[in-house]
Design a protein around this motif. Structure first.
Motif, PDB file in Angstrom:
ATOM      1  N   LEU A   1       5.514  25.574  13.909  1.00 23.84           N
ATOM      2  CA  LEU A   1       5.958  25.495  12.613  1.00 23.84           C
ATOM      3  C   LEU A   1       5.304  26.836  11.914  1.00 23.84           C
ATOM      4  O   LEU A   1       3.849  26.842  12.097  1.00 23.84           O
ATOM      5  N   LEU A   2       5.694  27.794  11.381  1.00 23.13           N
ATOM      6  CA  LEU A   2       5.348  28.962  10.550  1.00 23.13           C
ATOM      7  C   LEU A   2       5.677  28.694   9.098  1.00 23.13           C
ATOM      8  O   LEU A   2       6.900  28.579   8.971  1.00 23.13           O
ATOM      9  N   VAL A   3       4.730  28.633   8.502  1.00 21.99           N
ATOM     10  CA  VAL A   3       4.708  28.564   6.867  1.00 21.99           C
ATOM     11  C   VAL A   3       4.472  29.749   6.489  1.00 21.99           C
ATOM     12  O   VAL A   3       3.478  30.483   6.464  1.00 21.99           O
ATOM     13  N   LEU A   4       5.304  30.471   5.655  1.00 19.68           N
ATOM     14  CA  LEU A   4       5.224  31.877   4.929  1.00 19.68           C
ATOM     15  C   LEU A   4       5.325  31.399   3.452  1.00 19.68           C
ATOM     16  O   LEU A   4       6.126  31.340   2.841  1.00 19.68           O
ATOM     17  N   ASP A   5       4.017  31.324   2.632  1.00 21.45           N
ATOM     18  CA  ASP A   5       4.131  31.137   1.405  1.00 21.45           C
ATOM     19  C   ASP A   5       4.164  32.480   0.502  1.00 21.45           C
ATOM     20  O   ASP A   5       2.912  32.882   0.261  1.00 21.45           O
ATOM     21  N   ASP A   6       5.209  32.932   0.079  1.00 23.02           N
ATOM     22  CA  ASP A   6       5.336  34.031  -0.664  1.00 23.02           C
ATOM     23  C   ASP A   6       4.470  35.294   0.182  1.00 23.02           C
ATOM     24  O   ASP A   6       4.057  36.039  -0.298  1.00 23.02           O
ATOM     25  N   ALA A   7       4.680  35.258   1.751  1.00 19.16           N
ATOM     26  CA  ALA A   7       3.546  36.122   2.412  1.00 19.16           C
ATOM     27  C   ALA A   7       4.195  37.609   2.550  1.00 19.16           C
ATOM     28  O   ALA A   7       3.312  38.284   3.203  1.00 19.16           O
ATOM     29  N   THR A   8       5.412  37.821   2.112  1.00 15.14           N
ATOM     30  CA  THR A   8       5.670  39.167   2.195  1.00 15.14           C
ATOM     31  C   THR A   8       6.171  39.770   0.874  1.00 15.14           C
ATOM     32  O   THR A   8       6.735  40.686   0.708  1.00 15.14           O
ATOM     33  N   SER A   9       5.511  39.354  -0.140  1.00 15.54           N
ATOM     34  CA  SER A   9       5.907  39.899  -1.590  1.00 15.54           C
ATOM     35  C   SER A   9       5.194  41.157  -1.817  1.00 15.54           C
ATOM     36  O   SER A   9       5.965  41.816  -2.556  1.00 15.54           O
ATOM     37  N   ALA A  10       4.170  41.662  -0.865  1.00 12.33           N
ATOM     38  CA  ALA A  10       3.940  43.012  -1.256  1.00 12.33           C
ATOM     39  C   ALA A  10       4.426  44.192  -0.312  1.00 12.33           C
ATOM     40  O   ALA A  10       3.924  45.161  -0.429  1.00 12.33           O
ATOM     41  N   VAL A  11       5.654  43.687   0.318  1.00 11.74           N
ATOM     42  CA  VAL A  11       6.239  44.725   1.211  1.00 11.74           C
ATOM     43  C   VAL A  11       7.556  45.188   0.779  1.00 11.74           C
ATOM     44  O   VAL A  11       8.132  44.363  -0.305  1.00 11.74           O
ATOM     45  N   ASP A  12       8.010  46.098   1.194  1.00  9.29           N
ATOM     46  CA  ASP A  12       9.457  46.462   0.794  1.00  9.29           C
ATOM     47  C   ASP A  12      10.387  45.579   1.263  1.00  9.29           C
ATOM     48  O   ASP A  12      10.390  45.067   2.241  1.00  9.29           O
ATOM     49  N   PRO A  13      11.620  45.453   0.255  1.00 11.31           N
ATOM     50  CA  PRO A  13      12.409  44.359   0.638  1.00 11.31           C
ATOM     51  C   PRO A  13      13.212  44.746   2.242  1.00 11.31           C
ATOM     52  O   PRO A  13      13.490  43.797   2.721  1.00 11.31           O
ATOM     53  N   ALA A  14      13.380  45.959   2.520  1.00 12.99           N
ATOM     54  CA  ALA A  14      13.870  46.273   3.492  1.00 12.99           C
ATOM     55  C   ALA A  14      12.938  46.081   4.955  1.00 12.99           C
ATOM     56  O   ALA A  14      13.389  45.525   5.989  1.00 12.99           O
ATOM     57  N   VAL A  15      11.644  46.194   4.715  1.00  8.80           N
ATOM     58  CA  VAL A  15      10.779  45.814   5.825  1.00  8.80           C
ATOM     59  C   VAL A  15      10.667  44.407   5.768  1.00  8.80           C
ATOM     60  O   VAL A  15      10.657  43.644   6.955  1.00  8.80           O
ATOM     61  N   GLU A  16      10.698  43.418   4.744  1.00 17.28           N
ATOM     62  CA  GLU A  16      10.823  42.177   4.734  1.00 17.28           C
ATOM     63  C   GLU A  16      11.864  41.531   5.393  1.00 17.28           C
ATOM     64  O   GLU A  16      11.887  40.542   6.341  1.00 17.28           O
ATOM     65  N   THR A  17      13.157  42.343   5.369  1.00 16.26           N
ATOM     66  CA  THR A  17      14.223  41.820   6.148  1.00 16.26           C
ATOM     67  C   THR A  17      14.340  41.954   7.331  1.00 16.26           C
ATOM     68  O   THR A  17      14.603  41.422   8.497  1.00 16.26           O
ATOM     69  N   ALA A  18      13.547  43.091   7.977  1.00 16.47           N
ATOM     70  CA  ALA A  18      13.250  43.475   9.211  1.00 16.47           C
ATOM     71  C   ALA A  18      12.144  42.327   9.981  1.00 16.47           C
ATOM     72  O   ALA A  18      12.678  42.013  10.952  1.00 16.47           O
ATOM     73  N   ILE A  19      11.486  41.997   9.168  1.00 16.28           N
ATOM     74  CA  ILE A  19      10.467  41.056   9.551  1.00 16.28           C
ATOM     75  C   ILE A  19      11.053  39.510   9.814  1.00 16.28           C
ATOM     76  O   ILE A  19      10.821  38.933  10.946  1.00 16.28           O
ATOM     77  N   LEU A  20      12.044  39.157   9.024  1.00 19.85           N
ATOM     78  CA  LEU A  20      12.602  37.943   8.885  1.00 19.85           C
ATOM     79  C   LEU A  20      13.698  38.118   9.956  1.00 19.85           C
ATOM     80  O   LEU A  20      14.107  37.034  10.992  1.00 19.85           O
ATOM     81  N   ASP A  21      14.239  39.221  10.487  1.00 21.08           N
ATOM     82  CA  ASP A  21      15.139  39.585  11.473  1.00 21.08           C
ATOM     83  C   ASP A  21      14.601  39.343  12.785  1.00 21.08           C
ATOM     84  O   ASP A  21      14.787  38.751  13.777  1.00 21.08           O
ATOM     85  N   GLY A  22      13.276  39.906  12.775  1.00 27.58           N
ATOM     86  CA  GLY A  22      12.354  39.705  14.132  1.00 27.58           C
ATOM     87  C   GLY A  22      12.011  38.388  14.634  1.00 27.58           C
ATOM     88  O   GLY A  22      12.055  37.747  15.635  1.00 27.58           O
ATOM     89  N   LEU A  23      11.708  37.688  13.302  1.00 28.22           N
ATOM     90  CA  LEU A  23      11.404  36.196  13.510  1.00 28.22           C
ATOM     91  C   LEU A  23      12.448  35.341  14.115  1.00 28.22           C
ATOM     92  O   LEU A  23      12.352  34.576  14.826  1.00 28.22           O
ATOM     93  N   ARG A  24      13.678  35.747  13.518  1.00 26.39           N
ATOM     94  CA  ARG A  24      15.028  34.865  13.926  1.00 26.39           C
ATOM     95  C   ARG A  24      15.277  35.129  15.496  1.00 26.39           C
ATOM     96  O   ARG A  24      15.479  34.366  16.056  1.00 26.39           O
ATOM     97  N   GLU A  25      15.128  36.468  15.723  1.00 28.04           N
ATOM     98  CA  GLU A  25      15.186  36.872  17.353  1.00 28.04           C
ATOM     99  C   GLU A  25      14.242  35.880  18.418  1.00 28.04           C
ATOM    100  O   GLU A  25      14.839  35.877  19.266  1.00 28.04           O
ATOM    101  N   ARG A  26      13.131  35.855  17.820  1.00 28.11           N
ATOM    102  CA  ARG A  26      12.100  35.038  18.575  1.00 28.11           C
ATOM    103  C   ARG A  26      11.906  33.662  18.202  1.00 28.11           C
ATOM    104  O   ARG A  26      10.886  33.228  18.472  1.00 28.11           O
ATOM    105  N   SER A  27      12.611  33.152  17.445  1.00 28.71           N
ATOM    106  CA  SER A  27      12.152  31.886  16.876  1.00 28.71           C
ATOM    107  C   SER A  27      12.599  30.859  17.435  1.00 28.71           C
ATOM    108  O   SER A  27      12.813  29.598  16.773  1.00 28.71           O
ATOM    109  N   GLU A  28      13.296  30.799  18.708  1.00 29.51           N
ATOM    110  CA  GLU A  28      13.613  29.604  19.408  1.00 29.51           C
ATOM    111  C   GLU A  28      12.498  28.652  19.562  1.00 29.51           C
ATOM    112  O   GLU A  28      11.386  28.921  19.945  1.00 29.51           O
ATOM    113  N   GLY A  29      12.698  27.362  19.139  1.00 32.03           N
ATOM    114  CA  GLY A  29      11.762  26.372  19.121  1.00 32.03           C
ATOM    115  C   GLY A  29      10.841  26.375  18.012  1.00 32.03           C
ATOM    116  O   GLY A  29       9.754  25.853  18.060  1.00 32.03           O
ATOM    117  N   ILE A  30      10.874  27.459  16.962  1.00 27.37           N
ATOM    118  CA  ILE A  30      10.031  27.581  15.796  1.00 27.37           C
ATOM    119  C   ILE A  30      10.724  27.235  14.550  1.00 27.37           C
ATOM    120  O   ILE A  30      11.851  27.753  14.467  1.00 27.37           O
TER     121      ILE A  30
END
Length: 230
Positions: free
Chosen positions: A126-155
């Motif tokens: 379980l990974l909890v992100l409490d506004d954890a990407t608020s200081a990054v650019d929206p495009a970077v935030e989208t790339a982060i979430l895409d990366g998490l989705r790609e490797r999030s099997e079981g998470i």
């Protein structure tokens, strides 16, 4: 999780991580009541990345591993997912660069990404992100979430979100008001039936668009003549 200020998003995050126990009901992870997990067991399966992360006066690598026995490859993969590899590679000593007390040598967005890599390298259930990407650019935030989705099997990733782009990526959205879950479903479902959710999300999007428009039209301020002469 989406909701106005004071709706209970951080409180719910704390309950999920068993920083506190509910007065009634139960919090269940993979079918197990969190109160049945042995003391100290929660950090082994769940981790939190907060809006304002804490970094130690250590190297980038030291702040990611926190002394855990992980390989260089695992560290690199976690930095990649957190979209941190690019700026880390540009640091004087790469991942061996000391970041200073509380990460003083890094920007807010960079500190958030190092903290995210620290969480990812643990492979939590379980990974909890409490506004954890608020200081990054929206495009970077989208790339982060895409990366998490790609490797999030079981998470399971639980995100406190404000940006429309982030909310739209969620499989399920929970809408809170005044400490209660008022509705849940997909973003499209809530936009169609929940007036409070619709007002809040469109207000976030409108505010972001207005800020972007102002930033695009602002002219640079001419420096003071005396400062130029100096």
């Amino acid at each position: 999780m989406v909701g106005p200020t004071g709706a209970g998003k951080s409180t719910l995050s704390g309950l999920v991580l068993r920083l506190m126990d509910p007065d009634t009901g139960e919090i269940v992870l993979d079918g197990v009541d969190l109160r049945q997990i042995r003391r100290g067991g929660i950090p082994e399966v769940a981790t939190l990345v907060a809006q304002t992360p804490f970094l130690f006066d250590d190297t980038v690598e030291g702040n990611v591993t926190l002394g855990r026995d992980v390989t260089d490859e695992q560290v690199r993969r976690a930095l990649d997912v957190a979209q941190a590899s690019g700026f880390v590679d540009r640091l004087p000593d790469g991942a061996q660069t000391h970041v200073g007390e509380r990460g003083a040598s890094l920007s807010g967005g960079q500190r958030q990404r190092i903290a995210l890599a620290r969480a990812v390298v643990r492979d939590p259930a379980l990974l909890v992100l409490d506004d954890a990407t608020s200081a990054v650019d929206p495009a970077v935030e989208t790339a982060i979430l895409d990366g998490l989705r790609e490797r999030s099997e079981g998470i399971t990733v639980l995100v406190v979100a404000y940006r429309m782009s982030t909310i739209g990526m969620a499989d399920h959205v929970i809408y809170l008001e005044h400490g209660r879950v008022l509705d849940r479903g997909t973003h499209e479902e809530l936009m169609g039936r929940c007036a409070g959710y619709q007002r809040l999300v469109t207000a976030y999007a409108r505010e972001a668009a207005e800020r972007a428009a102002v930033a695009a039209t602002e002219e640079p301020v001419a420096p003071d003549r005396q400062e130029v002469q100096r």
